[in-house]
Write an enzyme that holds these catalytic residues in place. Structure first.
Site, PDB file in Angstrom:
ATOM      1  N   GLY A 170     168.177  67.045 -40.550  1.00  0.00           N
ATOM      2  CA  GLY A 170     168.871  67.672 -39.442  1.00  0.00           C
ATOM      3  C   GLY A 170     168.344  67.342 -38.070  1.00  0.00           C
ATOM      4  N   PRO A 300     164.031  58.654 -43.839  1.00  0.00           N
ATOM      5  CA  PRO A 300     163.650  57.813 -42.708  1.00  0.00           C
ATOM      6  C   PRO A 300     162.339  58.177 -42.023  1.00  0.00           C
ATOM      7  CG  PRO A 300     165.295  59.391 -42.002  1.00  0.00           C
ATOM      8  CD  PRO A 300     165.134  59.572 -43.489  1.00  0.00           C
ATOM      9  N   TYR A 301     161.793  59.361 -42.328  1.00  0.00           N
ATOM     10  CA  TYR A 301     160.584  59.803 -41.640  1.00  0.00           C
ATOM     11  C   TYR A 301     159.403  59.830 -42.608  1.00  0.00           C
ATOM     12  CZ  TYR A 301     163.807  61.361 -38.004  1.00  0.00           C
ATOM     13  OH  TYR A 301     164.768  61.409 -37.034  1.00  0.00           O
ATOM     14  N   GLY A 303     157.516  62.579 -42.792  1.00  0.00           N
ATOM     15  CA  GLY A 303     157.719  63.920 -43.320  1.00  0.00           C
ATOM     16  C   GLY A 303     158.617  64.708 -42.386  1.00  0.00           C
ATOM     17  N   ASN A 306     160.499  71.098 -42.804  1.00  0.00           N
ATOM     18  CA  ASN A 306     161.425  72.161 -43.159  1.00  0.00           C
ATOM     19  C   ASN A 306     160.669  73.340 -43.777  1.00  0.00           C
ATOM     20  OD1 ASN A 306     163.755  70.523 -42.459  1.00  0.00           O
ATOM     21  ND2 ASN A 306     163.287  69.358 -44.300  1.00  0.00           N
ATOM     22  N   HIS A 329     149.913  67.400 -41.083  1.00  0.00           N
ATOM     23  CA  HIS A 329     150.790  67.460 -39.914  1.00  0.00           C
ATOM     24  C   HIS A 329     151.991  68.367 -40.177  1.00  0.00           C
ATOM     25  CE1 HIS A 329     152.659  65.862 -36.205  1.00  0.00           C
ATOM     26  NE2 HIS A 329     153.787  66.048 -36.877  1.00  0.00           N
ATOM     27  N   GLU A 330     152.669  68.144 -41.308  1.00  0.00           N
ATOM     28  CA  GLU A 330     153.864  68.953 -41.582  1.00  0.00           C
ATOM     29  C   GLU A 330     153.494  70.414 -41.799  1.00  0.00           C
ATOM     30  OE1 GLU A 330     156.340  67.391 -40.770  1.00  0.00           O
ATOM     31  OE2 GLU A 330     155.553  65.365 -40.981  1.00  0.00           O
ATOM     32  N   TYR A 416     153.668  62.843 -29.197  1.00  0.00           N
ATOM     33  CA  TYR A 416     152.648  63.144 -30.202  1.00  0.00           C
ATOM     34  C   TYR A 416     151.236  62.896 -29.652  1.00  0.00           C
ATOM     35  CZ  TYR A 416     156.290  63.042 -33.899  1.00  0.00           C
ATOM     36  OH  TYR A 416     157.390  63.281 -34.682  1.00  0.00           O
TER      37      TYR A 416
END
Length: 646
Positions: A170, A300-301, A303, A306, A329-330, A416
């Site tokens: 998203g 595509p990333y 992470g 969500n 990080h996530e 970042y």
């Protein structure tokens, strides 16, 4: 302040002071009046009518490549508000009713000609509002087969090769292609969902499961989820496929295809320690569980944060947890980004820069100070390289993104890496103990709320600077957030972090002395990456061959290391690397790797451009729309019509 915001301030005034308005609404509504909170990438008018809850009832149609069903929206309307404006990108609306089933008039407007990615507005006529009140709107709709947020995979595009797969992505403004809502980060919403999928596929979402799936008609099962914490709408996420679950700890586990599950579970085995570190540093973990899903390679990333279900690329699996900074990080987004979220995309550093700083602190707690310092040094080197490439006066180097910049076109190093350096600098000036206490307080006081740079700096000044003119001057806060380049007071990484590696880099540059193979194997992944990142831009085929023979670079099981090797080889037109690059680009969809490798090929001109075109003809259909869009620009494709049939 934008005219659209000024025009509705009088409408909002009553809502902001009304006794019957929920406390959270009284807090959030004034934030949205701020000029910095204005989001130019939404059609929504949240000061007039704002979505507060979304209930989805959808079927996954793998043959038609679409979701189909209803979205029921709870809407907080200000006095006198007659319209609700939603975001859409290709949604096919079948009808709109109120909570009692009465038809509501609606129109789907034209896309903004100067901003096609913004999609088109859906304007719904509400009933008469006599004061701040909650209304309900039910939209029957389907997504288009080409919905950018949804990646529909054929069985052969998965690890197992037997069943189809779908996942959503998203961020930044793609959820409007499968959910009719106000798709803006400042318009936080709770949500619930009932999703059906054909057996034996399993559906997971970024919310808490309501129990076992229910058998429904036509060989389908229904899965239900709920998210009681308000979140920015880009964090509503879904995946469905032949996936299984492995428990990691009492609060965490991982989903993956059976073929990937064991390796994935072993790679994320430190997750409980990472959670404990985050809680110890910056306070309560407010999301219940921290589960993950390792997706097929086209994700595509690296992470995506969500809530309750981090999405991860399989490319982070190295067998030694050396890339687990990605998980840190996530997870860090559970405080920065998910708990407190930027109000508009221009403040991207508030999510990613703060999160990268927290990631580094969590890594330090779990993996030690040496590794954390090396990771900061890699980040800082990327920042310096970006500033050198663009110039210290370039708007691209500003943490707060220039007006009009697409959220897909921002410079990651400014958001970042510069954000990380900013917080490292503040910490070094005020002291870690004071800074940690302040950052924890920031999260507590702004939990489940949108935020702006202005608010962040005001809080710093109120709780840390406290009117101290000398401290204000030393911190250079405004220069960091609004200025370009790297401020003079920056906290630089410790030169000793890579002393051994940097000596090897110098030796190689001077005499082509290659590190001993045993020494190379003893280096951390960060040290190997540092060496490869510092290789000379121009190298001969003989030099590249010698490096590969000595260090087995082309055989590396760490995709971060392998990528840097391929990038060096391709920019120097090294023919032996082409077959491996072809194989790598066919199995990896992570944009961080894919776009730079195509760029390296393309930049060589006559040698690499035919190779790039040939590989892209074969691989394009397996990439996510975001990755395709980036590579299309590199190779000069301007429309889907120019793409070869898949």
């Amino acid at each position: 302040m934008r005219k659209s915001a000024i025009a509705v301030l009088t409408l909002l005034a009553a809502a902001c002071t009304a006794d019957d308005l929920p406390e959270q609404e009284r807090v959030i509504a004034p934030i949205l009046t701020s000029e910095q909170a204005f989001d130019e990438f939404t059609y929504a008018k949240p000061l007039e009518a704002r979505v507060t809850h979304v209930a989805l009832d959808l079927d996954l149609d793998f043959e038609g490549k679409r979701v189909d069903g209803t979205a029921t929206l709870d809407v907080q309307a200000a006095e006198g508000a007659r319209e609700l404006v939603l975001d859409s990108n290709g949604l096919m609306v079948g009808g709109v009713t109120d909570g009692q089933g009465n038809a509501l008039e609606y129109t789907i407007g034209e896309a903004d000609p100067g901003n096609a990615e913004k999609g088109e507005p859906i304007t719904i006529q509400l009933g008469q509002s006599t004061g701040p009140n909650l209304q309900q709107v039910v939209i029957a709709y389907a997504s288009a087969p080409e919905a950018e947020a949804l990646q529909w995979l054929e069985p052969e595009q998965t690890a197992g090769g037997r069943y189809p797969f779908v996942f959503s992505q998203g961020q930044a403004i793609l959820n409007r292609s499968w959910i009719p809502t106000q798709d803006s980060p400042g318009i936080r919403q709770t949500w619930e969902a009932r999703i059906t999928a054909p057996e034996p596929l399993t559906v997971v979402m970024s919310g808490i499961s309501r129990g076992d799936p229910e058998e429904v008609e036509n060989g389908r099962r229904a899965f239900e989820f709920v998210m009681d914490n308000s979140v920015p709408p880009y964090l509503i996420a879904l995946a469905a496929g032949n996936i299984e679950f492995a428990e990691v700890g009492p609060r965490s586990g991982v989903w993956a295809e059976p073929e990937t599950l064991q390796a994935a579970a072993e790679e994320v085995g430190d997750t409980e320690e990472l959670i404990d570190a985050g809680v110890g540093l910056f306070g309560e973990y407010r999301w219940g569980r921290y589960d993950m899903i390792v997706l097929p390679p086209s994700f595509p990333y690296g992470g995506m944060e969500n809530p309750t279900l981090t999405f991860l690329t399989p490319t982070f699996i190295a067998g030694d947890r050396s890339n687990n900074g990605l998980v840190a990080h996530e997870l860090a987004h559970s405080w920065s980004g998910n708990l407190v979220t930027y109000s508009s995309w221009r403040d991207g550093w508030l999510n990613e820069g703060v999160t990268s700083y927290i990631e580094n602190r969590i890594s330090e707690q779990v993996y030690g100070a040496d590794r954390a310092e090396q990771e900061y040094a890699l980040s800082f080197a990327d920042l310096e390289a970006m500033v050198e490439e663009n110039g210290a006066d370039s708007p691209l180097t500003a943490m707060r993104t220039p007006e009009g910049t697409s959220p897909f076109d921002t410079a990651g190093e400014a958001i970042y890496d510069k954000g990380t350096a900013f917080l490292k600098t503040v910490e070094s000036v005020v002291g870690r103990e004071a800074f940690d206490a302040w950052l924890t307080k920031w999260f507590d006081e702004h939990a489940f709320q949108p935020a702006t740079s202005e608010m962040f700096l005001a809080s710093l000044r109120e709780d840390l600077v406290k009117g101290d003119a000398e401290l204000e001057e030393r911190l250079m806060l405004d220069e960091w957030v609004y200025g370009t380049g790297i401020p003079a007071n920056v906290k630089r990484p410790d030169p000793a972090a890579f002393a051994e590696v940097d000596a090897a880099v110098t030796a190689y540059a001077d005499t082509q002395a290659i590190p001993d193979a045993a020494e190379w194997r003893g280096w951390t992944a960060a040290e190997q990456r540092r060496f490869l990142a510092e290789l000379p831009e121009e190298m001969s085929a003989d030099q590249l061959a010698a490096l590969d023979r000595a260090l087995s670079l082309s055989q590396s099981g760490n995709n971060e290391v392998l990528f840097l090797w391929l990038q060096a080889a391709l920019r120097n037109e090294y023919e032996p690397a082409v077959p491996q690059a072809r194989e790598f680009l066919a199995r990896v969809g992570r944009n961080k790797f894919v776009s730079p490798l195509f760029q390296a090929l393309w930049d060589t001109g006559e040698w690499g451009q035919p190779i790039a075109t040939g590989i892209y003809d074969e691989t394009r259909g397996g990439y996510h729309s975001m990755t395709r869009g980036n590579v299309d620009k590199i190779v000069g494709r301007t429309s889907e019509a120019e793409a070869p049939a898949q």
